[in-house]
Scaffold this active site. Structure first.
Site, PDB file in Angstrom:
ATOM      1  N   LYS A  33       0.841  -1.212   0.000  1.00 63.53           N
ATOM      2  CA  LYS A  33       0.000   0.000   0.000  1.00 63.53           C
ATOM      3  C   LYS A  33       0.873   1.257   0.000  1.00 63.53           C
ATOM      4  O   LYS A  33       2.041   1.207   0.365  1.00 63.53           O
ATOM      5  CB  LYS A  33      -0.925  -0.009   1.219  1.00 63.53           C
ATOM      6  CG  LYS A  33      -0.213   0.122   2.554  1.00 63.53           C
ATOM      7  CD  LYS A  33      -1.160  -0.122   3.730  1.00 63.53           C
ATOM      8  CE  LYS A  33      -0.393  -0.034   5.035  1.00 63.53           C
ATOM      9  NZ  LYS A  33      -1.161  -0.548   6.177  1.00 63.53           N
ATOM     10  N   ARG A 117     -10.619   0.748  15.489  1.00 60.40           N
ATOM     11  CA  ARG A 117     -10.423   1.631  14.352  1.00 60.40           C
ATOM     12  C   ARG A 117     -11.370   1.158  13.254  1.00 60.40           C
ATOM     13  O   ARG A 117     -12.479   1.636  13.161  1.00 60.40           O
ATOM     14  CB  ARG A 117      -8.949   1.574  13.931  1.00 60.40           C
ATOM     15  CG  ARG A 117      -8.414   2.830  13.350  1.00 60.40           C
ATOM     16  CD  ARG A 117      -6.951   2.704  12.976  1.00 60.40           C
ATOM     17  NE  ARG A 117      -6.671   1.557  12.106  1.00 60.40           N
ATOM     18  CZ  ARG A 117      -5.527   1.350  11.482  1.00 60.40           C
ATOM     19  NH1 ARG A 117      -4.532   2.208  11.617  1.00 60.40           N
ATOM     20  NH2 ARG A 117      -5.344   0.300  10.714  1.00 60.40           N
ATOM     21  N   TYR A 242      17.273  29.919   4.384  1.00 58.89           N
ATOM     22  CA  TYR A 242      16.136  30.575   5.049  1.00 58.89           C
ATOM     23  C   TYR A 242      16.362  30.702   6.548  1.00 58.89           C
ATOM     24  O   TYR A 242      16.827  29.757   7.186  1.00 58.89           O
ATOM     25  CB  TYR A 242      14.853  29.768   4.829  1.00 58.89           C
ATOM     26  CG  TYR A 242      14.275  29.918   3.449  1.00 58.89           C
ATOM     27  CD1 TYR A 242      13.835  31.161   2.988  1.00 58.89           C
ATOM     28  CD2 TYR A 242      14.165  28.817   2.608  1.00 58.89           C
ATOM     29  CE1 TYR A 242      13.302  31.297   1.717  1.00 58.89           C
ATOM     30  CE2 TYR A 242      13.624  28.942   1.337  1.00 58.89           C
ATOM     31  CZ  TYR A 242      13.196  30.185   0.894  1.00 58.89           C
ATOM     32  OH  TYR A 242      12.673  30.318  -0.352  1.00 58.89           O
ATOM     33  N   MET A 287      12.274  23.889   0.021  1.00 66.08           N
ATOM     34  CA  MET A 287      11.289  23.154  -0.784  1.00 66.08           C
ATOM     35  C   MET A 287      11.967  22.222  -1.797  1.00 66.08           C
ATOM     36  O   MET A 287      11.693  21.029  -1.823  1.00 66.08           O
ATOM     37  CB  MET A 287      10.371  24.143  -1.500  1.00 66.08           C
ATOM     38  CG  MET A 287       9.167  23.473  -2.121  1.00 66.08           C
ATOM     39  SD  MET A 287       8.098  24.598  -3.020  1.00 66.08           S
ATOM     40  CE  MET A 287       7.441  25.614  -1.734  1.00 66.08           C
TER      41      MET A 287
HETATM   42  C1  LIG Z   1      -0.329  -1.621   6.873  1.00 64.01           C
HETATM   43  C2  LIG Z   1      -0.937  -2.855   7.334  1.00 64.01           C
HETATM   44  C3  LIG Z   1      -0.144  -3.998   7.589  1.00 64.01           C
HETATM   45  C4  LIG Z   1       1.366  -3.989   7.536  1.00 64.01           C
HETATM   46  O1  LIG Z   1       1.918  -3.500   8.736  1.00 64.01           O
HETATM   47  P1  LIG Z   1       3.511  -3.512   8.975  1.00 64.01           P
HETATM   48  O2  LIG Z   1       3.664  -3.001  10.350  1.00 64.01           O
HETATM   49  O3  LIG Z   1       4.097  -2.568   7.962  1.00 64.01           O
HETATM   50  O4  LIG Z   1       3.965  -4.905   8.756  1.00 64.01           O
HETATM   51  C5  LIG Z   1      -0.803  -5.170   7.909  1.00 64.01           C
HETATM   52  N1  LIG Z   1      -2.149  -5.223   7.998  1.00 64.01           N
HETATM   53  C6  LIG Z   1      -2.929  -4.143   7.803  1.00 64.01           C
HETATM   54  C7  LIG Z   1      -4.395  -4.283   7.938  1.00 64.01           C
HETATM   55  C8  LIG Z   1      -2.349  -2.923   7.478  1.00 64.01           C
HETATM   56  O5  LIG Z   1      -3.123  -1.848   7.299  1.00 64.01           O
END
Ligand SMILES: *Cc1c(COP(=O)(O)O)cnc(C)c1O
Length: 332
Positions: A33, A117, A242, A287
């Site tokens: 992701k 969550r 800056y 930047m």
């Molecule tokens: C992001 C995520 C993971 C991975 O977590 P890590 O700590 O990077 O291994 C696993 N399960 C879910 C549902 C996640 O959102």
């Protein structure tokens, strides 16, 4: 332009260590992701498939479509399918969502075991399972996510206990699979008895744990490099950038490099940051360009996001996912 180098050797080394932990390559679902934690979705998907990883986890439909050619199984964590797919599975996060899924979709039910969550509650679980059936969806697995797998406060054990009870309640449902481990949970367990683990940060080599484990052998995959724009001799008493945040006590050569917070390098690393080669920052991250006490043509900005996270007061996940997709990614 600043660019990212991805170490194939380190990535494969990490996958070896993860595989030793799961005892099976087929159990590994690589979490890709958010542009593969900033590493580059396409690049990491291709490498993972070359290694032999068959499963991936992403956030959205768009991400799933970009990488599905590389895997046998893709789990989408937070999106709803337009049409059912044979390869892509979708997470059900709430009871209300179920009616939005087209019938025939492969789904996985997320259950909240204490993170509070996403996911349906334990009490809602049976209702969710019957709604899934009534809607003509195919339930493949029931899973949960840990809030404290990397903390020693007892919460991890409580969530595990809760998930174990849930599995026992579903023991007659032979077709359903279960998974609960993220990276920290995988390295915390002595053995891996579930069908799948969802591994992100460990594969990228930046898992940090408060106990000793094989995770200590993991190696960071990503490094950031920048090129010199210009150099100058800064005289004693003159300042740079800056806010004139850097003033030299003696004459020094300062060079300006072609990266900044617009590329995703955190501005909170201003003033004190030192590169892995102990090169000191001269003032603030700007930047698009930032100055260092150096005359090198190419600057290794960092090769371990955990170190940057320390300077910035954050976690490696944020350092990595902040890196913008416009940066060129090169596999070395
Ligand atoms: C992001 C995520 C993971 C991975 O977590 P890590 O700590 O990077 O291994 C696993 N399960 C879910 C549902 C996640 O959102």
């Amino acid at each position: 332009m600043a660019s990212i180098k991805l170490s194939k050797a380190n990535f494969f080394h990490n996958l070896d260590i993860i595989q030793a932990q799961t005892q099976s390559i087929d159990k590994i679902a690589l979490v890709l992701k958010d542009n593969a934690y900033g590493h580059g979705l396409f690049e990491m998907a291709k490498l993972a498939s070359e290694y032999g990883i068959k499963r991936a986890v992403v956030r959205s439909n768009a991400e799933a479509q970009q990488i599905e050619e590389f895997f046998e199984y893709v789990l989408v964590l937070a999106d709803i399918p337009k049409t059912p797919s044979e390869k892509i599975r979708y997470t059900i996060n709430t009871l209300e969502q179920i009616k939005e899924f087209p019938s025939g979709s492969l789904v996985e039910l997320k259950v909240d075991t204490g993170m509070s969550r996403n996911g349906v509650s334990i009490e809602e679980m049976q209702k969710a399972i019957s709604s899934i059936k009534n809607k003509g969806l195919i339930l493949e697995s029931v899973f949960t996510h840990h809030a404290c797998a990397d903390e020693m406060d007892g919460k991890y054990e409580l969530q595990n206990e809760c998930f174990t009870q849930l599995k026992e309640a579903l023991v007659n449902n032979k077709k359903v699979r279960f998974h609960s481990c993220n990276s920290a949970a995988l390295f915390r367990q002595k053995s891996c008895d579930e069908d799948m683990v969802r591994v992100g940060i460990a594969a990228y080599g930046c898992l940090e744990l408060p106990f000793s484990s094989n995770a200590e052998k993991l190696k960071p995959v990503l490094s950031l490099y920048a090129q010199k724009n210009s150099s100058r001799l800064v005289k004693a008493g003159e300042s740079v950038g800056y806010g004139a945040a850097f003033t030299s006590q003696v004459g020094v050569t300062v060079s300006n490099y072609d990266f900044g917070y617009a590329d995703g390098f955190l501005r909170s690393c201003s003033t004190n940051y030192q590169t892995p080669q102990k090169i000191k920052i001269a003032g603030r991250i700007s930047m698009d360009n930032s100055s260092f006490v150096s005359d090198k043509d190419e600057l290794l900005v960092f090769n371990d996001a955990r170190v940057v996270a320390n300077y910035a007061g954050t976690i490696s996940y944020e350092v990595l996912t902040s890196l913008k997709s416009h940066l060129k990614r090169e596999i070395v």
